[in-house]
Design a protein around this motif. Structure first.
Motif, PDB file in Angstrom:
ATOM      1  N   GLN A 167       0.923  -1.305  -0.084  1.00 21.33           N
ATOM      2  CA  GLN A 167      -0.035   0.075   0.040  1.00 21.33           C
ATOM      3  C   GLN A 167       0.695   1.322   0.092  1.00 21.33           C
ATOM      4  N   MET A 168       2.067   1.433   0.652  1.00 24.56           N
ATOM      5  CA  MET A 168       3.029   2.229   0.661  1.00 24.56           C
ATOM      6  C   MET A 168       3.527   2.687  -0.901  1.00 24.56           C
ATOM      7  N   LEU A 169       3.653   1.335  -1.327  1.00 27.30           N
ATOM      8  CA  LEU A 169       4.365   1.314  -2.610  1.00 27.30           C
ATOM      9  C   LEU A 169       3.507   1.965  -3.661  1.00 27.30           C
ATOM     10  N   MET A 170       1.980   1.922  -3.710  1.00 32.70           N
ATOM     11  CA  MET A 170       1.451   2.368  -4.547  1.00 32.70           C
ATOM     12  C   MET A 170       1.042   3.828  -4.271  1.00 32.70           C
ATOM     13  N   ARG A 171       1.033   4.132  -3.046  1.00 34.93           N
ATOM     14  CA  ARG A 171       0.699   5.390  -2.382  1.00 34.93           C
ATOM     15  C   ARG A 171       1.876   6.543  -2.664  1.00 34.93           C
ATOM     16  N   TYR A 172       3.071   5.886  -2.674  1.00 35.92           N
ATOM     17  CA  TYR A 172       4.429   7.082  -2.404  1.00 35.92           C
ATOM     18  C   TYR A 172       5.104   6.775  -3.458  1.00 35.92           C
ATOM     19  N   PHE A 173       4.896   5.900  -4.434  1.00 41.60           N
ATOM     20  CA  PHE A 173       5.986   5.721  -5.635  1.00 41.60           C
ATOM     21  C   PHE A 173       5.213   5.825  -6.872  1.00 41.60           C
ATOM     22  N   ARG A 174       6.187   5.903  -7.843  1.00 39.26           N
ATOM     23  CA  ARG A 174       5.677   5.931  -9.299  1.00 39.26           C
ATOM     24  C   ARG A 174       6.465   5.272 -10.134  1.00 39.26           C
ATOM     25  N   LYS A 175       6.072   4.310 -10.928  1.00 39.02           N
ATOM     26  CA  LYS A 175       6.584   3.347 -11.724  1.00 39.02           C
ATOM     27  C   LYS A 175       7.366   4.163 -13.018  1.00 39.02           C
ATOM     28  N   GLU A 176       8.602   3.816 -13.010  1.00 45.33           N
ATOM     29  CA  GLU A 176       9.539   4.296 -14.249  1.00 45.33           C
ATOM     30  C   GLU A 176      10.278   3.415 -14.847  1.00 45.33           C
ATOM     31  N   ASP A 177       9.771   2.992 -16.330  1.00 45.63           N
ATOM     32  CA  ASP A 177       9.986   1.792 -16.915  1.00 45.63           C
ATOM     33  C   ASP A 177      10.162   0.405 -15.740  1.00 45.63           C
ATOM     34  N   SER A 178      11.163  -0.083 -15.477  1.00 45.43           N
ATOM     35  CA  SER A 178      11.233  -1.315 -14.626  1.00 45.43           C
ATOM     36  C   SER A 178      11.762  -0.799 -13.026  1.00 45.43           C
ATOM     37  N   SER A 179      11.686   0.370 -12.840  1.00 43.53           N
ATOM     38  CA  SER A 179      12.269   0.713 -11.494  1.00 43.53           C
ATOM     39  C   SER A 179      10.873   1.758 -11.106  1.00 43.53           C
ATOM     40  N   TRP A 180      11.222   1.787  -9.678  1.00 44.87           N
ATOM     41  CA  TRP A 180      10.184   2.892  -8.900  1.00 44.87           C
ATOM     42  C   TRP A 180      10.671   3.957  -8.329  1.00 44.87           C
ATOM     43  N   ARG A 181      10.226   5.185  -8.624  1.00 40.16           N
ATOM     44  CA  ARG A 181      10.764   6.684  -8.049  1.00 40.16           C
ATOM     45  C   ARG A 181       9.848   6.849  -6.807  1.00 40.16           C
ATOM     46  N   ILE A 182      10.423   7.350  -5.702  1.00 37.98           N
ATOM     47  CA  ILE A 182       9.459   7.732  -4.613  1.00 37.98           C
ATOM     48  C   ILE A 182       9.168   9.197  -4.833  1.00 37.98           C
ATOM     49  N   ASN A 183       7.852   9.664  -4.557  1.00 34.62           N
ATOM     50  CA  ASN A 183       7.287  10.791  -5.087  1.00 34.62           C
ATOM     51  C   ASN A 183       7.839  11.992  -4.203  1.00 34.62           C
ATOM     52  N   ASP A 184       7.765  13.048  -5.117  1.00 38.87           N
ATOM     53  CA  ASP A 184       8.416  14.269  -4.520  1.00 38.87           C
ATOM     54  C   ASP A 184       8.359  14.732  -3.300  1.00 38.87           C
ATOM     55  N   SER A 185       6.921  14.624  -2.900  1.00 39.46           N
ATOM     56  CA  SER A 185       6.654  14.927  -1.326  1.00 39.46           C
ATOM     57  C   SER A 185       7.469  14.254  -0.235  1.00 39.46           C
ATOM     58  N   ILE A 186       7.611  13.006  -0.489  1.00 42.54           N
ATOM     59  CA  ILE A 186       8.450  12.130   0.510  1.00 42.54           C
ATOM     60  C   ILE A 186       9.830  12.577   0.078  1.00 42.54           C
ATOM     61  N   ARG A 187      10.180  12.597  -1.196  1.00 37.29           N
ATOM     62  CA  ARG A 187      11.518  12.633  -1.138  1.00 37.29           C
ATOM     63  C   ARG A 187      12.225  14.190  -0.586  1.00 37.29           C
TER      64      ARG A 187
END
Length: 284
Positions: A167-187
């Motif tokens: 649930q945290m992956l879905m809430r705070y990350f976005r998919k980029e190709d085969s990787s996941w980037r944490i969203n700007d608000s958390i970063r």
């Protein structure tokens, strides 16, 4: 590898990072320094040691230290410290800190940032508890390549599967190709700085909470005591220190004492009572 070459590496690592290696760790030198040998077109570790003994070798010495530093990290590692931080440390700090104040958290030896971002996600989900108090999270590491990774906040599928709730992956990350980037608000909640734990931490400011987990195990006793003393010097009387499950302050310092029934959580010892302030506050 010759005894003289091993001594060169052992001395360099001890003086510049606190890392202590014995002759039983020669295989680690061979494994982790292999790419450096190829880059420098050197035949073996004896030649690398010879270059390290030459003047003006600072860049190569740093490369050796970074290559030998253990960078194992994953989200919500061991879980229990993060549960304690969420359910005990944060409510206690909120009760003790006035509205508008800033709570500062240090993730020492933060590697590629998963620990600092785990804390940031907890903070993001605790806004109602915090009110208008601010939180600063500072992650530090000696390895520049890991700091770059932490600031980018980009993780592989394997890395986000290690301890991160879906649930945290879905809430705070976005998919980029085969990787996941944490969203700007958390970063944006975590800052990452280059810092050697052998240095004076007062340059970083004061911290209410310090996570220094799975780091002391690589140091000898005097270095452990020195690091713990430096950490205690930048914490208030009600500060909390989190260590790894295999680490302890016992026999190393009198500046911290374990909280009762809590593994790996330590309170700053109040000079007048000899008891950790964390113990008294925990009973409130």
């Amino acid at each position: 590898m010759s005894p003289a070459a091993f001594e060169t590496f052992a001395t360099l690592l001890k003086t510049q990072s606190g890392l202590v290696i014995g002759t039983d760790k020669i295989y680690l030198l061979e494994t982790r320094l292999g790419n450096l040998l190829k880059r420098e077109k050197l035949n073996d570790l004896n030649q690398l040691a010879e270059k390290l003994r030459q003047p003006a070798n600072d860049r190569m010495a740093r490369d050796v230290v970074e290559a030998m530093t253990t960078n194992e990290s994953f989200f919500f590692r061991d879980d229990k410290p993060f549960v304690h931080f969420r359910t005990h440390a944060l409510p206690r700090l909120v009760a003790a800190r006035p509205p508008g104040s800033t709570i500062r958290i240090w993730s020492a030896a933060s590697s590629s940032g998963q620990e600092a971002y785990s804390l940031a996600m907890i903070i993001a989900e605790s806004r109602a508890v915090l009110g208008d108090r601010k939180v600063e999270i500072i992650g530090t590491d000696i390895a520049r390549d890991q700091l770059i990774r932490a600031r980018e906040g980009l993780y592989s599928q394997f890395e986000v599967q290690r301890g991160l709730p879906v649930q945290m992956l879905m809430r705070y990350f976005r998919k980029e190709d085969s990787s996941w980037r944490i969203n700007d608000s958390i970063r944006s909640m975590a800052q990452f700085r280059e810092f050697n734990l052998l240095s004076d931490p007062r340059s970083l400011g004061r911290f209410d909470v310090v996570f220094c987990r799975n780091v002391l195990i690589y140091f000898d006793q005097p270095t452990k005591s020195r690091v713990l003393g430096g950490i205690a010097g930048v914490m208030p009387a009600d500060g909390l220190l989190y260590l790894g499950g295999a680490e302890t302050v016992l026999g190393l310092t009198t500046r911290f004492a374990p909280l009762p029934a809590e593994r790996g959580v330590y309170g700053v010892v109040a000079a007048a009572t000899g008891a950790p302030a964390g113990r008294m506050a925990a009973a409130v």
